[in-house]
Design a protein around this motif. Structure first.
Motif, PDB file in Angstrom:
ATOM      1  N   ASN A  39       0.819  -1.219   0.000  1.00 16.66           N
ATOM      2  CA  ASN A  39       0.000   0.000   0.000  1.00 16.66           C
ATOM      3  C   ASN A  39       0.851   1.267   0.000  1.00 16.66           C
ATOM      4  O   ASN A  39       0.589   2.209   0.733  1.00 16.66           O
ATOM      5  CB  ASN A  39      -0.949  -0.003   1.214  1.00 16.66           C
ATOM      6  CG  ASN A  39      -0.193   0.027   2.531  1.00 16.66           C
ATOM      7  OD1 ASN A  39       1.003  -0.247   2.569  1.00 16.66           O
ATOM      8  ND2 ASN A  39      -0.883   0.381   3.601  1.00 16.66           N
ATOM      9  N   LEU A  40       1.899   1.267  -0.817  1.00 20.97           N
ATOM     10  CA  LEU A  40       2.662   2.489  -1.071  1.00 20.97           C
ATOM     11  C   LEU A  40       3.225   2.390  -2.486  1.00 20.97           C
ATOM     12  O   LEU A  40       3.304   1.289  -3.050  1.00 20.97           O
ATOM     13  CB  LEU A  40       3.786   2.687  -0.044  1.00 20.97           C
ATOM     14  CG  LEU A  40       5.123   1.975  -0.256  1.00 20.97           C
ATOM     15  CD1 LEU A  40       6.178   2.587   0.639  1.00 20.97           C
ATOM     16  CD2 LEU A  40       5.030   0.498  -0.026  1.00 20.97           C
ATOM     17  N   TYR A  69      10.382  13.576  -1.683  1.00 22.33           N
ATOM     18  CA  TYR A  69       9.777  12.441  -0.979  1.00 22.33           C
ATOM     19  C   TYR A  69      10.827  11.648  -0.200  1.00 22.33           C
ATOM     20  O   TYR A  69      12.028  11.731  -0.484  1.00 22.33           O
ATOM     21  CB  TYR A  69       9.078  11.516  -1.985  1.00 22.33           C
ATOM     22  CG  TYR A  69       7.907  12.144  -2.682  1.00 22.33           C
ATOM     23  CD1 TYR A  69       6.660  12.212  -2.065  1.00 22.33           C
ATOM     24  CD2 TYR A  69       8.042  12.696  -3.953  1.00 22.33           C
ATOM     25  CE1 TYR A  69       5.574  12.797  -2.716  1.00 22.33           C
ATOM     26  CE2 TYR A  69       6.970  13.283  -4.604  1.00 22.33           C
ATOM     27  CZ  TYR A  69       5.739  13.328  -3.977  1.00 22.33           C
ATOM     28  OH  TYR A  69       4.671  13.912  -4.606  1.00 22.33           O
ATOM     29  N   LYS A 127       8.637  -0.116   4.428  1.00 28.53           N
ATOM     30  CA  LYS A 127       7.404   0.541   3.972  1.00 28.53           C
ATOM     31  C   LYS A 127       6.861   1.587   4.932  1.00 28.53           C
ATOM     32  O   LYS A 127       6.247   2.573   4.495  1.00 28.53           O
ATOM     33  CB  LYS A 127       6.332  -0.502   3.670  1.00 28.53           C
ATOM     34  CG  LYS A 127       5.862  -1.297   4.884  1.00 28.53           C
ATOM     35  CD  LYS A 127       4.810  -2.322   4.492  1.00 28.53           C
ATOM     36  CE  LYS A 127       4.292  -3.071   5.716  1.00 28.53           C
ATOM     37  NZ  LYS A 127       3.245  -4.048   5.348  1.00 28.53           N
ATOM     38  N   GLU A 128       7.057   1.428   6.224  1.00 35.38           N
ATOM     39  CA  GLU A 128       6.430   2.346   7.180  1.00 35.38           C
ATOM     40  C   GLU A 128       7.072   3.721   7.204  1.00 35.38           C
ATOM     41  O   GLU A 128       6.412   4.710   7.513  1.00 35.38           O
ATOM     42  CB  GLU A 128       6.458   1.740   8.589  1.00 35.38           C
ATOM     43  CG  GLU A 128       5.663   0.453   8.726  1.00 35.38           C
ATOM     44  CD  GLU A 128       4.201   0.616   8.322  1.00 35.38           C
ATOM     45  OE1 GLU A 128       3.633   1.707   8.545  1.00 35.38           O
ATOM     46  OE2 GLU A 128       3.640  -0.340   7.755  1.00 35.38           O
ATOM     47  N   ASP A 131       7.949   7.183   1.635  1.00 35.40           N
ATOM     48  CA  ASP A 131       6.821   7.545   0.777  1.00 35.40           C
ATOM     49  C   ASP A 131       6.761   6.684  -0.477  1.00 35.40           C
ATOM     50  O   ASP A 131       5.704   6.548  -1.089  1.00 35.40           O
ATOM     51  CB  ASP A 131       6.928   9.018   0.365  1.00 35.40           C
ATOM     52  CG  ASP A 131       6.903   9.951   1.561  1.00 35.40           C
ATOM     53  OD1 ASP A 131       6.138   9.680   2.508  1.00 35.40           O
ATOM     54  OD2 ASP A 131       7.655  10.948   1.554  1.00 35.40           O
ATOM     55  N   ASP A 349      -0.902   8.182  -4.407  1.00 33.73           N
ATOM     56  CA  ASP A 349      -1.023   7.415  -3.179  1.00 33.73           C
ATOM     57  C   ASP A 349      -1.497   8.323  -2.049  1.00 33.73           C
ATOM     58  O   ASP A 349      -1.054   9.463  -1.920  1.00 33.73           O
ATOM     59  CB  ASP A 349       0.331   6.807  -2.823  1.00 33.73           C
ATOM     60  CG  ASP A 349       0.247   5.872  -1.627  1.00 33.73           C
ATOM     61  OD1 ASP A 349      -0.167   4.725  -1.819  1.00 33.73           O
ATOM     62  OD2 ASP A 349       0.576   6.320  -0.511  1.00 33.73           O
ATOM     63  N   ARG A 350      -2.369   7.811  -1.222  1.00 40.26           N
ATOM     64  CA  ARG A 350      -2.990   8.632  -0.188  1.00 40.26           C
ATOM     65  C   ARG A 350      -1.967   9.240   0.778  1.00 40.26           C
ATOM     66  O   ARG A 350      -2.163  10.343   1.277  1.00 40.26           O
ATOM     67  CB  ARG A 350      -4.020   7.796   0.606  1.00 40.26           C
ATOM     68  CG  ARG A 350      -3.458   6.546   1.246  1.00 40.26           C
ATOM     69  CD  ARG A 350      -4.517   5.751   1.974  1.00 40.26           C
ATOM     70  NE  ARG A 350      -4.004   4.509   2.502  1.00 40.26           N
ATOM     71  CZ  ARG A 350      -3.319   4.400   3.631  1.00 40.26           C
ATOM     72  NH1 ARG A 350      -3.042   5.477   4.331  1.00 40.26           N
ATOM     73  NH2 ARG A 350      -2.867   3.226   4.044  1.00 40.26           N
ATOM     74  N   ARG A 351      -0.864   8.532   1.043  1.00 39.86           N
ATOM     75  CA  ARG A 351       0.100   9.071   1.997  1.00 39.86           C
ATOM     76  C   ARG A 351       0.887  10.228   1.417  1.00 39.86           C
ATOM     77  O   ARG A 351       1.563  10.972   2.142  1.00 39.86           O
ATOM     78  CB  ARG A 351       1.038   7.971   2.509  1.00 39.86           C
ATOM     79  CG  ARG A 351       2.096   7.532   1.513  1.00 39.86           C
ATOM     80  CD  ARG A 351       3.105   6.593   2.168  1.00 39.86           C
ATOM     81  NE  ARG A 351       2.543   5.275   2.382  1.00 39.86           N
ATOM     82  CZ  ARG A 351       3.143   4.325   3.106  1.00 39.86           C
ATOM     83  NH1 ARG A 351       4.300   4.588   3.671  1.00 39.86           N
ATOM     84  NH2 ARG A 351       2.600   3.141   3.243  1.00 39.86           N
ATOM     85  N   ASN A 352       0.864  10.393   0.073  1.00 41.29           N
ATOM     86  CA  ASN A 352       1.662  11.447  -0.569  1.00 41.29           C
ATOM     87  C   ASN A 352       0.820  12.607  -1.083  1.00 41.29           C
ATOM     88  O   ASN A 352       1.346  13.520  -1.697  1.00 41.29           O
ATOM     89  CB  ASN A 352       2.446  10.843  -1.747  1.00 41.29           C
ATOM     90  CG  ASN A 352       3.460   9.813  -1.300  1.00 41.29           C
ATOM     91  OD1 ASN A 352       3.966   9.897  -0.184  1.00 41.29           O
ATOM     92  ND2 ASN A 352       3.739   8.828  -2.136  1.00 41.29           N
ATOM     93  N   ARG A 353      -0.458  12.582  -0.826  1.00 48.13           N
ATOM     94  CA  ARG A 353      -1.313  13.667  -1.336  1.00 48.13           C
ATOM     95  C   ARG A 353      -1.095  14.943  -0.530  1.00 48.13           C
ATOM     96  O   ARG A 353      -0.979  14.887   0.678  1.00 48.13           O
ATOM     97  CB  ARG A 353      -2.790  13.244  -1.267  1.00 48.13           C
ATOM     98  CG  ARG A 353      -3.148  12.212  -2.339  1.00 48.13           C
ATOM     99  CD  ARG A 353      -4.561  11.684  -2.142  1.00 48.13           C
ATOM    100  NE  ARG A 353      -4.797  10.550  -3.064  1.00 48.13           N
ATOM    101  CZ  ARG A 353      -5.792   9.713  -2.934  1.00 48.13           C
ATOM    102  NH1 ARG A 353      -6.670   9.837  -1.938  1.00 48.13           N
ATOM    103  NH2 ARG A 353      -5.936   8.735  -3.774  1.00 48.13           N
TER     104      ARG A 353
END
Length: 353
Positions: A39-40, A69, A127-128, A131, A349-353
């Motif tokens: 999920n990244l 990033y 992954k945690e 980005d 990706d939602r974490r980078n918006r």
């Protein structure tokens, strides 16, 4: 001639290898072998051949493009003498993590570089805190389902007859290109004529969703192996050049150096070759026996990481030994398309918006 006969003798083994590749490909396509999606954003850079297509400078291009990033580069660490997951640090050497990962680590301050032969395990550990992850040379690593696959093809080899291993240097079947999102033609001539550009597109036969884009090499100033001295290529005009390489395809480098000197003595080793003391002693003796007053030793940036290993410095430190950095860039319209595609993918990706 002998090499061609040997190649013919190896063709049956290439056929067996090809059948195994196709079967493995189908097992993944049918879902009988598991492919993990994370999920990244994961960008995979790869090729169908063994080495020489420009994966390292393409990876570096992405690092510069995505500098805002938190980036991790995950590599297998080809040629290292270690096993398992290792994070690069200031104690890293080419023997502990491989020459290419060491180059990434020493070149870029704000990225993470890791090696692991099990890429799934490697991503789990990274992954945690990142980005995005760039997978260096992992197109055939189907255990991971990358979000964006960039597949590299060397310009001069398109349209030529190539064989699968062991008769040739292809490690994957040509049909596998259909899995890629971007087909990046590397080491293109400058300028690139429209007819040549169209010829590579015709050869690759992209589907409706694939982009065929073209990049070329840019050479920097020569950098001294042991200090901060640099000098432009123009300064070695008509020098006697002693070239030392352990890369898959030194031909483009030789072509560049031939613009400045017609006297090039090339000591060529295989890709990722672990230089030995006797190799360097022999090379040094050849250099010292050189006939011209103006002479220089040149190697590649990747090879420089292995030449800096313990034991070589005493032999080379007092010699004019330099490495030649390279970068890739894309032609104007292709560059706009490529950069936009990469940036939009990472931003989506939602974490980078």
């Amino acid at each position: 001639m002998l090499f061609n006969y040997l190649r013919l003798l190896l063709l049956p083994f290439s056929l067996i290898y090809g059948m195994a590749i196709v079967l493995r490909k189908k097992l993944y396509d049918w879902g009988l072998m598991r492919s993990v999606k994370f999920n990244l954003p994961i960008i995979c850079i790869g090729n169908l051949a063994v080495g020489g297509s420009g994966k390292t400078p393409t990876t570096e291009y992405l690092v510069r493009l995505l500098a805002e990033y938190r980036i991790a580069i995950l590599s297998r660490g080809y040629g290292r003498k270690t096993k398992g997951f290792i994070l690069a640090d200031d104690n890293a050497t080419a023997e502990s993590i491989g020459d290419e990962p060491l180059q990434y680590y020493q070149k870029f301050e704000n990225i993470t570089v890791a090696v692991c032969e099990d890429r799934v395990k490697g991503i789990e550990k990274l992954k945690e805190n990142h980005d995005l992850i760039i997978l260096d040379d992992a197109f055939q690593h189907r255990a991971i389902r990358a979000g964006l696959n960039i597949l590299l093809f060397e310009f001069r080899k398109l349209g030529t007859l190539q064989f699968l291993l062991p008769a040739g240097n292809l490690r994957d079947v040509f049909a596998s290109r259909k899995r890629a999102d971007v087909l990046l033609v590397t080491k293109s001539p400058v300028p690139l004529l429209p007819v040549a550009q169209q010829a590579s597109i015709n050869e690759l036969q992209p589907n409706n969703t694939q982009k065929v884009l073209h990049s070329y090499l840019k050479y920097g100033d020569l950098q001294h192996l042991y200090n901060n001295e640099s000098r432009p290529l123009e300064s070695i005009k008509d020098f006697e050049i002693f070239l030392l390489t352990g890369i898959a395809n030194p031909d483009p480098l030789i072509e560049e150096l031939e613009k400045y000197s017609k006297t090039i003595k090339h000591e060529e080793f295989s890709d990722h070759y672990a230089f030995k003391i006797n190799d360097i002693r022999k090379f040094k003796s050849a250099f010292e026996a050189g006939s011209k007053k103006e002479k220089i030793i040149i190697t590649t940036e990747k090879d420089s990481k292995r030449l800096k290993a313990a034991g070589f410095k005493d032999l080379l430190v007092n010699l004019p030994v330099y490495f030649l950095p390279i970068e890739v860039d894309l032609f104007e319209e292709d560059k706009i398309t490529f950069d936009e595609l990469i940036l939009n993918y990472v931003k989506s990706d939602r974490r980078n918006r």
